[in-house]
Motif scaffolding. Structure first.
Motif, mmCIF file in Angstrom:
data_model
loop_
_atom_site.group_PDB
_atom_site.id
_atom_site.type_symbol
_atom_site.label_atom_id
_atom_site.label_comp_id
_atom_site.label_asym_id
_atom_site.label_seq_id
_atom_site.Cartn_x
_atom_site.Cartn_y
_atom_site.Cartn_z
ATOM 1 N N ALA A 94 -9.278 0.891 0.896
ATOM 2 C CA ALA A 94 -10.391 0.676 -0.036
ATOM 3 C C ALA A 94 -9.940 0.885 -1.472
ATOM 4 N N GLY A 95 -9.100 1.897 -1.682
ATOM 5 C CA GLY A 95 -8.593 2.161 -3.024
ATOM 6 C C GLY A 95 -7.703 1.044 -3.535
ATOM 7 N N VAL A 96 -6.884 0.499 -2.657
ATOM 8 C CA VAL A 96 -6.005 -0.616 -3.037
ATOM 9 C C VAL A 96 -6.840 -1.855 -3.350
ATOM 10 N N ILE A 97 -7.796 -2.157 -2.489
ATOM 11 C CA ILE A 97 -8.653 -3.337 -2.696
ATOM 12 C C ILE A 97 -9.412 -3.217 -4.013
ATOM 13 N N GLU A 98 -9.946 -2.044 -4.298
ATOM 14 C CA GLU A 98 -10.710 -1.858 -5.535
ATOM 15 C C GLU A 98 -9.827 -2.096 -6.758
ATOM 16 N N THR A 99 -8.615 -1.552 -6.740
ATOM 17 C CA THR A 99 -7.705 -1.706 -7.879
ATOM 18 C C THR A 99 -7.279 -3.157 -8.057
ATOM 19 N N LEU A 100 -6.877 -3.795 -6.963
ATOM 20 C CA LEU A 100 -6.408 -5.183 -7.053
ATOM 21 C C LEU A 100 -7.536 -6.122 -7.457
ATOM 22 N N SER A 111 -0.325 5.547 -6.201
ATOM 23 C CA SER A 111 -1.412 6.164 -6.972
ATOM 24 C C SER A 111 -2.771 5.597 -6.588
ATOM 25 N N TRP A 112 -2.794 4.505 -5.839
ATOM 26 C CA TRP A 112 -4.056 3.896 -5.427
ATOM 27 C C TRP A 112 -4.568 4.482 -4.107
ATOM 28 N N TYR A 113 -3.750 5.334 -3.461
ATOM 29 C CA TYR A 113 -4.152 5.989 -2.221
ATOM 30 C C TYR A 113 -4.880 7.302 -2.528
ATOM 31 N N VAL A 114 -5.573 7.815 -1.530
ATOM 32 C CA VAL A 114 -6.219 9.126 -1.670
ATOM 33 C C VAL A 114 -5.166 10.195 -1.958
ATOM 34 N N ASN A 115 -4.070 10.141 -1.211
ATOM 35 C CA ASN A 115 -2.951 11.060 -1.430
ATOM 36 C C ASN A 115 -1.782 10.264 -2.012
ATOM 37 N N PRO A 116 -1.457 10.472 -3.303
ATOM 38 C CA PRO A 116 -0.381 9.697 -3.922
ATOM 39 C C PRO A 116 1.024 10.100 -3.489
ATOM 40 N N GLU A 117 1.136 11.117 -2.628
ATOM 41 C CA GLU A 117 2.461 11.525 -2.151
ATOM 42 C C GLU A 117 2.907 10.603 -1.025
ATOM 43 N N ASN A 118 3.085 9.353 -1.376
ATOM 44 C CA ASN A 118 3.546 8.302 -0.468
ATOM 45 C C ASN A 118 4.522 7.419 -1.231
ATOM 46 N N VAL A 119 5.213 6.571 -0.508
ATOM 47 C CA VAL A 119 6.158 5.667 -1.170
ATOM 48 C C VAL A 119 5.451 4.370 -1.572
ATOM 49 N N PRO A 120 5.927 3.714 -2.624
ATOM 50 C CA PRO A 120 5.383 2.393 -2.970
ATOM 51 C C PRO A 120 5.706 1.392 -1.862
ATOM 52 N N LEU A 168 -0.678 -6.152 4.936
ATOM 53 C CA LEU A 168 -1.780 -5.906 4.009
ATOM 54 C C LEU A 168 -2.350 -4.496 4.180
ATOM 55 N N ASN A 169 -1.443 -3.510 4.259
ATOM 56 C CA ASN A 169 -1.851 -2.108 4.380
ATOM 57 C C ASN A 169 -2.627 -1.808 5.659
ATOM 58 N N GLN A 170 -2.405 -2.597 6.730
ATOM 59 C CA GLN A 170 -3.100 -2.315 7.984
ATOM 60 C C GLN A 170 -2.712 -0.947 8.551
ATOM 61 N N ASN A 171 -1.565 -0.418 8.106
ATOM 62 C CA ASN A 171 -1.085 0.870 8.597
ATOM 63 C C ASN A 171 -1.655 2.053 7.821
ATOM 64 N N ARG A 172 -2.518 1.781 6.848
ATOM 65 C CA ARG A 172 -3.104 2.847 6.040
ATOM 66 C C ARG A 172 -4.510 3.189 6.510
ATOM 67 N N ARG A 173 -4.985 4.350 6.110
ATOM 68 C CA ARG A 173 -6.347 4.781 6.435
ATOM 69 C C ARG A 173 -7.354 3.894 5.692
ATOM 70 N N PRO A 174 -8.573 3.765 6.213
ATOM 71 C CA PRO A 174 -9.584 2.927 5.560
ATOM 72 C C PRO A 174 -9.807 3.287 4.093
ATOM 73 N N GLU A 175 -9.796 4.586 3.773
ATOM 74 C CA GLU A 175 -10.037 4.998 2.391
ATOM 75 C C GLU A 175 -8.881 4.591 1.465
ATOM 76 N N ASP A 176 -7.652 4.575 2.007
ATOM 77 C CA ASP A 176 -6.507 4.119 1.211
ATOM 78 C C ASP A 176 -6.607 2.613 0.957
#
Length: 201
Positions: A179-185, A88-97, A169-177
């Motif tokens: 950013a969303g994780v960093i903001e939430t954490l 839910s912290w990604y731009v597109n929440p249709e991903n696995v935890p 540390l989510n290096q495999n995710r897009r920058p915007e994803d």
């Protein structure tokens, strides 16, 4: 350890810094097909090439002592900040935890030390953890009560032959994803989550 290239950390000083910061680690040994683990504090001496030497101690009654006397290789696992990551912290929440984490594995053959090595290790270990306290507790190895306890523990060291680091540390995710994780954490009340956010930055 399974280490995809994207998550691998090969910078030796960075891995050494990590081991020093998160020095309460897991010692894993094997004997006669049985695995044994102990959770103990380690100190790192960086002088021995190529990765340094780990120093620690265990109780003489710990059955793992036999493993340390067998000339067999051991694994020491250092674990740093880690946390669950929600899609839910990604731009597109249709991903696995997933789970973000930081870990270092050090391998080598343990060697048992003598009483002098034991005393020096205790001096160094106490000094490391007492220096920020006020007033610091003073370790006196010549005190009668300390002398009575010294035979109950054994010092050992492991010259590191192989060193692996994995910072997932989510290096495999897009920058915007990311950013969303960093903001939430960063907004979390959990210090572990805030620490992961700091590492992700």
């Amino acid at each position: 350890m399974y280490v995809p290239k994207l998550f691998a950390v090969e910078d030796v000083p960075r891995l050494q810094d990590f081991m020093e910061e998160f020095n309460f680690a897991t010692l894993v040994t094997q004997r006669d097909g049985e695995l044994t683990a102990s959770h103990i504090p380690f100190l790192l001496d960086r002088g021995a090439e190529p990765y340094g030497t780990l120093r620690a101690h265990i109780a003489i009654r710990n059955p793992q002592l036999k493993d340390l006397q067998s000339d067999a290789r051991a694994l020491v696992i250092f674990q740093g900040p880690h946390t669950y990551i929600s899609p839910s912290w990604y731009v597109n929440p249709e991903n696995v935890p997933t789970w973000n984490y930081t870990v270092v594995h050090a391998y080598g053959v343990p060697k048992i030390g003598n009483k002098a090595a034991m005393v020096q290790f205790l001096r160094d270990l106490v000094g490391k953890h007492e220096k920020s306290l006020e007033p610091p507790w003073d370790f006196d190895p010549n005190a009668d009560w300390v002398q009575k306890l010294l035979p109950e523990i054994v010092a050992f060291e492991i010259q590191i032959e192989k060193l692996e680091g994995k910072f997932k540390l989510n290096q495999n995710r897009r920058p915007e994803d990311r950013a969303g994780v960093i903001e939430t954490l960063s907004k979390s009340d959990d210090p572990l989550q805030r620490a992961v956010a700091s590492l992700m930055r």
